[in-house]
Design a protein around this motif. Structure first.
Motif, PDB file in Angstrom:
ATOM      1  N   ILE A 372       0.809  -1.301   0.071  1.00  0.00           N
ATOM      2  CA  ILE A 372       0.037  -0.094  -0.027  1.00  0.00           C
ATOM      3  C   ILE A 372       1.042   1.276   0.015  1.00  0.00           C
ATOM      4  N   ALA A 373       0.351   2.354  -0.472  1.00  0.00           N
ATOM      5  CA  ALA A 373       1.358   3.651  -0.530  1.00  0.00           C
ATOM      6  C   ALA A 373       1.569   4.072   0.652  1.00  0.00           C
ATOM      7  N   THR A 374       2.761   4.853   0.755  1.00  0.00           N
ATOM      8  CA  THR A 374       3.110   5.698   2.064  1.00  0.00           C
ATOM      9  C   THR A 374       1.885   6.891   2.047  1.00  0.00           C
ATOM     10  N   ALA A 375       1.721   7.378   3.117  1.00  0.00           N
ATOM     11  CA  ALA A 375       0.767   8.448   3.243  1.00  0.00           C
ATOM     12  C   ALA A 375       1.196   9.445   4.128  1.00  0.00           C
ATOM     13  N   GLU A 376       1.114  10.893   3.980  1.00  0.00           N
ATOM     14  CA  GLU A 376       1.546  11.968   4.734  1.00  0.00           C
ATOM     15  C   GLU A 376       0.276  12.583   5.196  1.00  0.00           C
ATOM     16  N   ALA A 487      -5.780   7.837  -7.444  1.00  0.00           N
ATOM     17  CA  ALA A 487      -6.009   8.759  -6.659  1.00  0.00           C
ATOM     18  C   ALA A 487      -5.003   9.022  -5.487  1.00  0.00           C
ATOM     19  N   ASP A 488      -4.366  10.101  -5.512  1.00  0.00           N
ATOM     20  CA  ASP A 488      -3.305  10.259  -4.709  1.00  0.00           C
ATOM     21  C   ASP A 488      -3.339  11.453  -3.570  1.00  0.00           C
ATOM     22  N   VAL A 489      -4.437  12.015  -3.662  1.00  0.00           N
ATOM     23  CA  VAL A 489      -4.535  13.266  -2.858  1.00  0.00           C
ATOM     24  C   VAL A 489      -5.949  13.269  -2.305  1.00  0.00           C
ATOM     25  N   LEU A 490      -6.295  13.380  -1.114  1.00  0.00           N
ATOM     26  CA  LEU A 490      -7.492  13.395  -0.669  1.00  0.00           C
ATOM     27  C   LEU A 490      -7.608  14.694   0.291  1.00  0.00           C
ATOM     28  N   ILE A 491      -8.644  15.490   0.106  1.00  0.00           N
ATOM     29  CA  ILE A 491      -9.021  16.787   0.882  1.00  0.00           C
ATOM     30  C   ILE A 491     -10.356  16.420   1.658  1.00  0.00           C
ATOM     31  N   GLN A 492     -10.142  16.421   2.956  1.00  0.00           N
ATOM     32  CA  GLN A 492     -11.462  16.105   3.643  1.00  0.00           C
ATOM     33  C   GLN A 492     -11.785  17.488   4.176  1.00  0.00           C
ATOM     34  N   VAL A 493     -12.918  18.040   4.028  1.00  0.00           N
ATOM     35  CA  VAL A 493     -13.531  19.357   4.225  1.00  0.00           C
ATOM     36  C   VAL A 493     -14.479  19.204   5.406  1.00  0.00           C
ATOM     37  N   ILE A 510      -6.725   6.379  -0.889  1.00  0.00           N
ATOM     38  CA  ILE A 510      -5.806   6.978  -1.444  1.00  0.00           C
ATOM     39  C   ILE A 510      -4.672   5.966  -1.278  1.00  0.00           C
ATOM     40  N   LEU A 511      -4.802   4.808  -0.993  1.00  0.00           N
ATOM     41  CA  LEU A 511      -3.587   4.017  -0.575  1.00  0.00           C
ATOM     42  C   LEU A 511      -3.191   3.002  -1.553  1.00  0.00           C
ATOM     43  N   ARG A 512      -3.759   2.707  -2.530  1.00  0.00           N
ATOM     44  CA  ARG A 512      -3.419   1.939  -3.695  1.00  0.00           C
ATOM     45  C   ARG A 512      -1.952   2.329  -4.184  1.00  0.00           C
ATOM     46  N   PRO A 513      -0.884   1.401  -4.161  1.00  0.00           N
ATOM     47  CA  PRO A 513       0.315   1.726  -4.620  1.00  0.00           C
ATOM     48  C   PRO A 513       0.526   2.666  -5.913  1.00  0.00           C
ATOM     49  N   LYS A 514       1.412   3.676  -5.701  1.00  0.00           N
ATOM     50  CA  LYS A 514       1.503   4.343  -6.913  1.00  0.00           C
ATOM     51  C   LYS A 514       2.831   3.828  -7.701  1.00  0.00           C
ATOM     52  N   ALA A 515       2.472   3.967  -8.929  1.00  0.00           N
ATOM     53  CA  ALA A 515       3.761   3.439  -9.860  1.00  0.00           C
ATOM     54  C   ALA A 515       4.956   4.157  -9.695  1.00  0.00           C
ATOM     55  N   ASP A 516       4.957   5.400  -9.553  1.00  0.00           N
ATOM     56  CA  ASP A 516       6.346   6.238  -9.020  1.00  0.00           C
ATOM     57  C   ASP A 516       6.623   5.934  -7.692  1.00  0.00           C
ATOM     58  N   GLY A 517       5.799   5.591  -6.913  1.00  0.00           N
ATOM     59  CA  GLY A 517       6.207   5.374  -5.432  1.00  0.00           C
ATOM     60  C   GLY A 517       6.137   6.690  -4.682  1.00  0.00           C
ATOM     61  N   HIS A 518       5.610   7.709  -5.274  1.00  0.00           N
ATOM     62  CA  HIS A 518       5.642   8.984  -4.467  1.00  0.00           C
ATOM     63  C   HIS A 518       4.339   8.788  -3.264  1.00  0.00           C
ATOM     64  N   PRO A 519       4.474   9.469  -2.146  1.00  0.00           N
ATOM     65  CA  PRO A 519       3.599   9.234  -0.964  1.00  0.00           C
ATOM     66  C   PRO A 519       2.025   9.763  -1.549  1.00  0.00           C
ATOM     67  N   ALA A 520       1.119   9.315  -0.913  1.00  0.00           N
ATOM     68  CA  ALA A 520      -0.265   9.851  -1.099  1.00  0.00           C
ATOM     69  C   ALA A 520      -0.146  11.090   0.108  1.00  0.00           C
TER      70      ALA A 520
END
Length: 556
Positions: A372-376, A487-493, A510-520
């Motif tokens: 799963i993707a890294t998330a910040e 989807a790699d960015v989520l904004i919760q309003v 937004i936690l599906r792994p990203k092809a380029d490995g960048h964090p969500a």
């Protein structure tokens, strides 16, 4: 006092267990205690586990001896374990199996370990009405229809039953997983997915066949469900949270198994057909014309000789489905979820009626393995204009949360984030439709709510996957079962008060792994100096407990 420097665990008399992440034996210690200790929080350096009755009974139901639990704690303890903790594990562990449910011809037999416990349970107001004819001084005949209710009642009484009555055979279903999908890509279960399926099924023994698999969003719980179906090889009823999830299951089953299209049926508000594999929503099953009416669609549970019932997003299970599940104890039952947190506190009912937790893996562990993707995670606290702050102060307490959630200054922050995250695939999720409509108009992105027709939803989701627009604005329908891997960015309003459960689901989008490995990137917009801050702190707990770093920015 013995001190073993390299050991990772500090065991405390309140039955909490601290795990030092950087200790040399931390991984071995985590693996040893996770079957019987509940992970409470896992920030950067110290993870906290709790020994609870439910966590210990879960382990006993999975076949773990009490001596193995105590031995694991002692082996990995930095300091000697308090005697009281070992005694409590022993006492709680011994309670499991003091009541046993077995087949007895056309009835069930409840056997109770001791005569004093017989008398105690005969006088219990929940257990007593479910006991039939007394067959011996320690056993009672029980009606098959009471199997689930009895398990609930015994759990509440503090004496969870060991259910050895087994399962009836469902109608046969020939299902194999394909090594090459019908869309042309290779397919293999990930090791943890196969392990989860094996832990559930347990080679068809009476100790397996019911329980819950806990995996992060994006980790492939649908794949685990299909692996279990391939093991059971019987007609399957799959219950999901919404039509989008139904369609996702359909796509995966058709792509990755040998099932023909006519073997998969949909029972929903749009069509009501049944087949060897039937997909239904909780909403249609819990529909009734009035509060006094029966549930007309419950007949689905008896439409086929189901050999397996899969409860997707089992943490959402509505009370009426709990009730009907109490009558389905002769069927194998699989619960799938990203978190067993229930805001109504009914985790015990999940244990009693679906089964024990069979498999769990920390989110950060799968992140570290690249599954799963890294998330910040960033919380942006936004001040209100003086007029709005005065409106908030004068608003009755029950309405203050909405005033704070709909802070107009959030719109400007959203515009700035869209510029900052230009080129990324963005989801904007909120609670209040009027707020979401204003956002969608401002940034010119499609809005999907509960009133959006299913065909229109599928079209918009498809166009998002194809890259036709940068983002989507979603109401609460975006919390569950969205197959939007880019989807790699989520904004919760805005959110549903302090729901940790919702926070987990939204991060999972937004936690599906990203092809380029960048964090969500996960952004939460919160109004400064309002009750929204207090609810946000509670929601944060899930993220910090899973080990995610959480940054706070303040825009006054």
């Amino acid at each position: 006092m013995t001190y073993i420097a390299e050991n990772a665990l500090i065991i405390q008399s309140d039955r909490s267990v601290l795990l030092e992440v950087h200790a040399p034996t931390a991984d071995a210690a985590r693996e040893a205690i996770s079957p019987f200790a509940e992970l409470v929080k896992s920030p950067e350096h110290i993870h906290t586990y709790q020994l609870t009755p439910l966590s210990i009974w879960n382990a006993r139901a999975a076949g773990m001896p009490i001596s193995e639990m105590i031995g694991a704690l002692k082996q990995h303890a930095k300091y000697p374990m308090p005697d009281a903790v070992a005694q409590e594990i022993e006492a709680l562990g011994q309670r499991y199996g003091l009541t046993v449910i077995e087949k007895d011809g056309l009835q069930l037999l409840l056997t109770i370990a001791t005569l004093p416990l017989v008398e105690l349970l005969r006088r219990d107001e929940q257990v007593s009405p479910l006991l039939g004819v007394q067959k011996s001084n320690r056993s009672f005949q029980v009606d098959y229809s009471h199997r689930g209710l009895l398990k609930q009642a015994l759990l509440t009484a503090g004496y969870p039953a060991e259910d050895l009555a087994g399962y009836v055979d469902g109608e046969a279903l020939s299902l194999q997983l394909l090594q090459q999908t019908r869309t042309g890509s290779s397919f293999h279960l990930r090791p943890y997915q196969q392990d989860a399926a094996d832990m559930f099924y347990q080679a068809g023994s009476t100790q397996g066949g019911s329980g819950v698999i806990v995996l992060p969003c994006g980790a492939g719980k649908t794949m685990v469900g299909m692996a279990v179906m391939a093991a059971v090889q019987e007609h399957t009823l799959i219950l999901t949270s919404n039509l989008t999830s139904v369609r996702q299951w359909q796509r995966e089953l058709l792509d990755k198994t040998n099932l023909p299209e006519d073997a998969i049926a949909e029972y929903s508000g749009e069509q009501k057909s049944t087949g060897p594999v039937t997909l239904a929503t909780y909403q249609i099953l819990t529909y009734r014309p009035s509060p006094e009416s029966e549930f007309p669609h419950f007949k689905l549970f008896n439409a086929h000789a189901w050999g397996l019932v899969i409860y997707d997003e089992v943490h959402l299970l509505p009370a009426p489905i709990f009730r009907v599940t109490a009558e389905l104890q002769a069927r194998r039952r699989l619960g799938l979820t990203a978190t067993l947190i229930r805001e109504d506190g009914r985790e015990g009912d999940v244990f009693a009626l679906i089964g024990p937790k069979r498999y769990d893996v920390p989110w950060r562990e799968l992140e570290g393995q690249g599954f799963i993707a890294t998330a910040e995670c960033t919380e942006i606290r936004i001040g209100q204009d003086p007029e709005r702050q005065m409106e908030y102060a004068l608003t009755p307490r029950r309405q203050q949360f909405r005033v704070a959630a709909e802070n107009p200054r959030k719109l400007k922050v959203i515009e700035e984030l869209l510029q900052q995250e230009s080129g990324h695939r963005i989801l904007i999720i909120g609670e209040y439709i009027s707020q979401l409509q204003a956002i969608a108009e401002l940034i010119d992105l499609p809005l999907i709510t509960g009133k959006t027709a299913q065909k229109e939803r599928e079209r918009l989701y498809g166009e998002f996957r194809q890259g036709k627009f940068q983002g989507l604005v979603l109401s609460r329908v975006g919390n569950f079962a969205l197959d939007l891997p880019d989807a790699d960015v989520l904004i919760q309003v805005s959110g549903k008060y302090g729901s940790r459960q919702e926070e987990a689901q939204r991060l999972g989008r937004i936690l599906r792994p990203k092809a380029d490995g960048h964090p969500a990137q996960f952004y939460s917009l919160v109004s400064l100096q309002t009750c929204e801050e207090d609810f946000a702190r509670h929601r944060q707990l899930f993220l910090t407990e899973q080990g995610y770093s959480y940054q706070i920015q303040i825009i006054d």
